[in-house]
Design a protein around this motif. Sequence first.
Motif, short mmCIF file in Angstrom:
data_model
loop_
_atom_site.label_atom_id
_atom_site.label_comp_id
_atom_site.label_asym_id
_atom_site.label_seq_id
_atom_site.Cartn_x
_atom_site.Cartn_y
_atom_site.Cartn_z
N HIS A 187 41.32 31.72 16.82
CA HIS A 187 42.59 31.49 16.62
C HIS A 187 43.45 32.68 16.91
O HIS A 187 44.55 32.52 17.48
CB HIS A 187 42.81 30.97 15.12
CG HIS A 187 44.08 31.23 14.58
ND1 HIS A 187 44.98 30.09 14.85
CD2 HIS A 187 44.85 31.82 13.63
CE1 HIS A 187 46.12 30.22 13.94
NE2 HIS A 187 46.16 31.24 13.47
N TRP A 195 44.11 32.75 20.71
CA TRP A 195 45.08 31.80 21.26
C TRP A 195 46.31 32.18 20.73
O TRP A 195 47.35 31.92 21.39
CB TRP A 195 44.52 30.18 20.83
CG TRP A 195 43.38 29.75 21.46
CD1 TRP A 195 42.30 29.30 20.86
CD2 TRP A 195 43.10 29.44 22.69
NE1 TRP A 195 41.49 28.64 21.82
CE2 TRP A 195 41.87 28.94 22.79
CE3 TRP A 195 43.69 29.94 24.04
CZ2 TRP A 195 41.17 28.55 24.02
CZ3 TRP A 195 43.37 29.39 25.12
CH2 TRP A 195 41.93 28.93 25.26
N SER A 196 46.57 32.57 19.51
CA SER A 196 47.66 33.03 19.04
C SER A 196 48.52 34.26 19.97
O SER A 196 49.46 34.12 20.21
CB SER A 196 47.61 33.62 17.64
OG SER A 196 47.26 32.16 16.90
N TRP A 229 53.24 26.61 16.60
CA TRP A 229 52.41 25.53 17.41
C TRP A 229 51.73 26.33 18.67
O TRP A 229 51.37 25.54 19.65
CB TRP A 229 53.35 24.44 17.90
CG TRP A 229 53.51 23.47 16.58
CD1 TRP A 229 54.76 23.47 15.95
CD2 TRP A 229 52.82 22.55 16.06
NE1 TRP A 229 54.71 22.66 15.08
CE2 TRP A 229 53.65 21.78 15.10
CE3 TRP A 229 51.54 22.01 16.53
CZ2 TRP A 229 52.79 20.82 14.28
CZ3 TRP A 229 50.95 21.07 15.63
CH2 TRP A 229 51.71 20.45 14.50
N THR A 275 47.99 26.35 19.25
CA THR A 275 47.37 24.97 19.40
C THR A 275 47.89 24.51 20.98
O THR A 275 47.20 23.98 21.49
CB THR A 275 48.04 24.02 18.47
OG1 THR A 275 47.76 24.51 17.03
CG2 THR A 275 47.17 22.44 18.77
N ALA A 279 45.96 26.63 23.83
CA ALA A 279 44.41 26.19 23.50
C ALA A 279 44.27 24.80 24.25
O ALA A 279 43.52 24.64 25.01
CB ALA A 279 43.94 26.09 22.17
N VAL A 280 45.12 23.77 23.72
CA VAL A 280 45.02 22.53 24.49
C VAL A 280 45.36 22.53 26.00
O VAL A 280 44.53 21.72 26.73
CB VAL A 280 45.83 21.42 23.66
CG1 VAL A 280 45.88 20.08 24.30
CG2 VAL A 280 45.39 21.55 22.32
N LEU A 336 41.96 22.07 20.52
CA LEU A 336 42.57 21.91 19.24
C LEU A 336 42.02 22.39 18.13
O LEU A 336 42.34 23.04 17.12
CB LEU A 336 42.91 20.26 19.08
CG LEU A 336 43.51 19.88 17.74
CD1 LEU A 336 44.89 20.34 17.84
CD2 LEU A 336 43.58 18.46 17.66
N THR A 349 39.73 24.78 18.21
CA THR A 349 39.42 26.16 18.31
C THR A 349 40.72 26.95 17.77
O THR A 349 40.81 28.10 17.57
CB THR A 349 39.07 26.74 19.47
OG1 THR A 349 39.83 26.16 20.58
CG2 THR A 349 37.55 26.37 19.80
N ALA A 350 41.78 26.53 18.00
CA ALA A 350 43.27 26.86 17.72
C ALA A 350 43.38 26.91 16.14
O ALA A 350 44.22 27.72 15.75
CB ALA A 350 44.25 26.12 18.42
N ILE A 351 42.63 26.35 15.45
CA ILE A 351 42.97 26.08 13.94
C ILE A 351 42.52 27.28 13.16
O ILE A 351 41.31 27.70 13.63
CB ILE A 351 42.13 24.73 13.38
CG1 ILE A 351 42.79 23.30 14.01
CG2 ILE A 351 42.45 24.63 11.79
CD1 ILE A 351 42.05 22.29 13.55
N SER A 352 43.03 28.02 12.27
CA SER A 352 42.53 29.09 11.38
C SER A 352 41.71 28.40 10.71
O SER A 352 41.81 27.60 9.73
CB SER A 352 43.84 29.71 10.86
OG SER A 352 43.22 30.79 10.13
#
Length: 267
Positions: free
Chosen positions: A132, A135-136, A150, A153, A156-157, A196, A198-201
């Motif tokens: 996360h 990607w951030s 966003w 996310t 990453a997508v 999706l 791996t982008a989630i915290s």
Amino acid sequence: MDEQAPGLRAQLGATIEAAKRLLRAHVDLARAEAGEILDAAKRLVAFGALALGLVLVVAQLVLIGGLLFLGEWLFGSIGWGVLLGALLLLDVALVAVLAAIDIPVRNLGGAFVIGAIVGVVVGVVLALDLTHRGWSSLGDSVLTSVDPAWRATAIAVIVLAIVGAVLGLIAGARRGGGAAIGSAIGLAILGAIIGLLTAISIPVQVGAALGVLVALIIWPAITGVGAARHGIDGEALKAKFTPDETIGETKETIEWVRARLPLAPKS
């Protein structure tokens, strides 16, 4: 008048009758004792079965309860205990079956080591929220016009979908254009899903649980692939359960006896 003494036949009959009564008495005594012994044996078996049943229940309670407790304690949810515990038991069952059919232990152990290493790496990466954060950081540098909530996310997508599409085109190039397009679309969708996720915290406990989950999935997968490549030697398994030496000795004995019989046919 004096009573006449009983004759020989009467004495013999009385003796036989007395012997019968004595025998019946012994039989009745034996039956009574056998009944008491049988009742005692039934009582012993009943209480022994009860004790064994309770011990088995305790063992199951400790096993299942321990897995649920570890899931709650380590990963913050009993659900993780159910899922990971079930997978662990299934993995052990699979390994036991493969070991029973003579798959080399080094293959089974190697698969476990690989699964454990991958699981530790995934667990550490997810528990520390590295995906996360990565990607951030990339989203903040590239997608400055996108809502900050966003950016991780979206980047990453997009990135993993493109990577998946390229890999699909390369993998399907040898099979023709239609196969390449299909592979590209499939891997692009898979890449988007991975992006999706791996982008989630992810909280620390959940990340660690996912690492264990990955290890428990990879371990049997590699084990199964290795077993498929190694193959199962059916003849070796059959030989283990066939008394070849006994059969051979029996045949030799039969031939030896036939050879010494006077009317034995000559082969």
